[in-house]
Design a protein around this motif. Structure first.
Motif, PDB file in Angstrom:
ATOM      1  N   CYS A   1       0.839  -1.199   0.000  1.00 55.28           N
ATOM      2  CA  CYS A   1       0.000   0.000   0.000  1.00 55.28           C
ATOM      3  C   CYS A   1       0.878   1.254   0.000  1.00 55.28           C
ATOM      4  CB  CYS A   1      -0.921   0.016   1.216  1.00 55.28           C
ATOM      5  SG  CYS A   1      -0.070   0.024   2.807  1.00 55.28           S
ATOM      6  N   LEU A   2       0.301   2.316  -0.489  1.00 54.89           N
ATOM      7  CA  LEU A   2       0.959   3.616  -0.474  1.00 54.89           C
ATOM      8  C   LEU A   2       0.611   4.286   0.850  1.00 54.89           C
ATOM      9  CD1 LEU A   2       2.586   5.687  -2.128  1.00 54.89           C
ATOM     10  CD2 LEU A   2       0.423   6.577  -2.978  1.00 54.89           C
ATOM     11  N   GLU A   3       1.615   4.641   1.618  1.00 56.93           N
ATOM     12  CA  GLU A   3       1.387   5.203   2.952  1.00 56.93           C
ATOM     13  C   GLU A   3       1.000   6.675   2.840  1.00 56.93           C
ATOM     14  OE1 GLU A   3       4.693   3.406   5.667  1.00 56.93           O
ATOM     15  OE2 GLU A   3       5.448   3.476   3.608  1.00 56.93           O
ATOM     16  N   ALA A   4      -0.321   6.923   2.837  1.00 52.19           N
ATOM     17  CA  ALA A   4      -0.826   8.279   2.629  1.00 52.19           C
ATOM     18  C   ALA A   4      -0.341   9.281   3.683  1.00 52.19           C
ATOM     19  CB  ALA A   4      -2.350   8.264   2.571  1.00 52.19           C
ATOM     20  N   PRO A   5      -0.389   8.965   4.981  1.00 54.87           N
ATOM     21  CA  PRO A   5       0.095   9.937   5.976  1.00 54.87           C
ATOM     22  C   PRO A   5       1.566  10.315   5.761  1.00 54.87           C
ATOM     23  CG  PRO A   5      -1.201   8.240   7.040  1.00 54.87           C
ATOM     24  CD  PRO A   5      -0.970   7.774   5.633  1.00 54.87           C
ATOM     25  N   LYS A   6       2.375   9.324   5.421  1.00 53.03           N
ATOM     26  CA  LYS A   6       3.793   9.573   5.168  1.00 53.03           C
ATOM     27  C   LYS A   6       3.963  10.452   3.935  1.00 53.03           C
ATOM     28  CE  LYS A   6       8.138   7.042   4.424  1.00 53.03           C
ATOM     29  NZ  LYS A   6       8.735   5.674   4.301  1.00 53.03           N
ATOM     30  N   LEU A   7       3.168  10.175   2.906  1.00 49.73           N
ATOM     31  CA  LEU A   7       3.232  10.947   1.678  1.00 49.73           C
ATOM     32  C   LEU A   7       2.841  12.405   1.911  1.00 49.73           C
ATOM     33  CD1 LEU A   7       3.342  11.418  -1.385  1.00 49.73           C
ATOM     34  CD2 LEU A   7       1.075  10.368  -1.549  1.00 49.73           C
ATOM     35  N   LEU A   8       1.758  12.630   2.632  1.00 41.11           N
ATOM     36  CA  LEU A   8       1.269  13.989   2.861  1.00 41.11           C
ATOM     37  C   LEU A   8       2.197  14.797   3.760  1.00 41.11           C
ATOM     38  CD1 LEU A   8      -2.529  13.225   3.302  1.00 41.11           C
ATOM     39  CD2 LEU A   8      -1.399  14.244   1.318  1.00 41.11           C
ATOM     40  N   ALA A   9       3.055  14.105   4.500  1.00 41.00           N
ATOM     41  CA  ALA A   9       3.977  14.796   5.409  1.00 41.00           C
ATOM     42  C   ALA A   9       5.329  15.106   4.766  1.00 41.00           C
ATOM     43  CB  ALA A   9       4.195  13.950   6.669  1.00 41.00           C
ATOM     44  N   LEU A  10       5.509  14.759   3.492  1.00 40.53           N
ATOM     45  CA  LEU A  10       6.817  14.916   2.846  1.00 40.53           C
ATOM     46  C   LEU A  10       7.236  16.367   2.655  1.00 40.53           C
ATOM     47  CD1 LEU A  10       6.820  12.188   0.040  1.00 40.53           C
ATOM     48  CD2 LEU A  10       8.113  12.192   2.177  1.00 40.53           C
ATOM     49  N   GLY A  11       6.295  17.256   2.372  1.00 38.44           N
ATOM     50  CA  GLY A  11       6.660  18.647   2.107  1.00 38.44           C
ATOM     51  C   GLY A  11       7.104  18.842   0.670  1.00 38.44           C
TER      52      GLY A  11
ATOM     53  N   LEU B   1       6.033  -0.038  -1.762  1.00 39.88           N
ATOM     54  CA  LEU B   1       5.000  -0.454  -2.690  1.00 39.88           C
ATOM     55  C   LEU B   1       5.673  -1.137  -3.875  1.00 39.88           C
ATOM     56  CD1 LEU B   1       1.953  -0.295  -3.468  1.00 39.88           C
ATOM     57  CD2 LEU B   1       2.504   1.830  -4.662  1.00 39.88           C
ATOM     58  N   ARG B   2       5.229  -2.337  -4.195  1.00 37.89           N
ATOM     59  CA  ARG B   2       5.839  -3.092  -5.287  1.00 37.89           C
ATOM     60  C   ARG B   2       4.897  -3.169  -6.479  1.00 37.89           C
ATOM     61  NH1 ARG B   2       6.343  -8.339  -2.221  1.00 37.89           N
ATOM     62  NH2 ARG B   2       4.936  -7.235  -0.798  1.00 37.89           N
ATOM     63  N   GLY B   3       5.462  -3.237  -7.676  1.00 37.69           N
ATOM     64  CA  GLY B   3       4.657  -3.312  -8.886  1.00 37.69           C
ATOM     65  C   GLY B   3       5.208  -4.343  -9.844  1.00 37.69           C
ATOM     66  N   LEU B   4       4.408  -5.344 -10.186  1.00 38.31           N
ATOM     67  CA  LEU B   4       4.819  -6.393 -11.111  1.00 38.31           C
ATOM     68  C   LEU B   4       4.346  -6.053 -12.521  1.00 38.31           C
ATOM     69  CD1 LEU B   4       3.598  -9.419  -8.950  1.00 38.31           C
ATOM     70  CD2 LEU B   4       5.797  -8.240  -8.818  1.00 38.31           C
TER      71      LEU B   4
END
Length: 206
Positions: A62-72, A168-171
């Motif tokens: 999964c894409l970690e939304a809280p981590k993403l939104l906190a990147l700046g 997040l992995r993508g095949l």
């Protein structure tokens, strides 16, 4: 502009088509965000985050939304796998300012190739010194546009952004439903059954 080819012509053509598609999509969301904000210079971005994903991938995790939104505005996320000496270019996420640079990097191909050529000439002139080992495929002799090395140069060196790795992995899934064998190593033991993958092939869609 003459572009030396790191890959064969077909693969190289696909690389540039990908970069052009990214730029066109980026122009669309960038223009829309500016329209919503009255066309003024953006002191604050309309989008808090932008995510680029490939439609031909089967995603695991999964894409970690809280981590993403906190990147700046100085960090971006790319996978920790298949970096090939650069940055994985299959998917990326970050703030709008950072991802605008990610999506329009085609404009910087000339600068990238020029720097590689200058570096190559400088190394060749040092005949009295041992030849330096190439740091990545894109740094190899007879330079070309190696996607992962080019992305790393654009984001880390040219723009000075910082990379945050995410898992997040993508095949890669082919038209037949078969998963590219080169990506089998991304699937952990016990995940094959959960993903309904048999003999390396996804089931037919209903």
């Amino acid at each position: 502009m003459h572009v030396p080819l790191y890959f064969g012509r077909t693969t190289a053509r696909n690389v540039f088509r990908q970069l052009n598609s990214l730029m066109e999509v980026t122009k669309l969301w960038d223009a829309y965000s500016r329209e919503l904000q009255g066309g003024a210079a953006l002191d604050e971005e309309y989008y808090r985050a932008v995510v680029y994903l490939r439609p031909d991938l089967r995603y695991i995790g999964c894409l970690e939304a809280p981590k993403l939104l906190a990147l700046g505005n100085e960090h971006f996320m790319t996978p920790s796998w298949s970096t090939w000496g650069g940055c994985n270019d299959r998917m990326a996420a970050g703030g709008a300012r950072v991802m605008r640079a990610f999506g329009t990097r085609l404009n910087l191909v000339g600068g990238y190739l020029f720097e590689l050529e200058v570096t190559s000439l400088a190394l060749n002139r040092r005949a009295d010194q041992p030849r330096q080992k190439a740091r990545s495929p894109g740094d190899k002799y007879h330079h070309g546009v190696h996607p992962e090395s080019f992305l790393r140069w654009v984001m880390l060196k040219h723009h000075g952004f910082k990379r945050v790795k995410f898992d997040l992995r993508g095949l890669r899934v082919r038209a037949s439903g078969a998963i590219d064998r080169r990506d089998w190593s991304l699937v952990e033991r016990g995940e094959w059954a959960a993903l309904h993958i048999r003999n390396g092939t996804l089931p037919d869609l209903p």
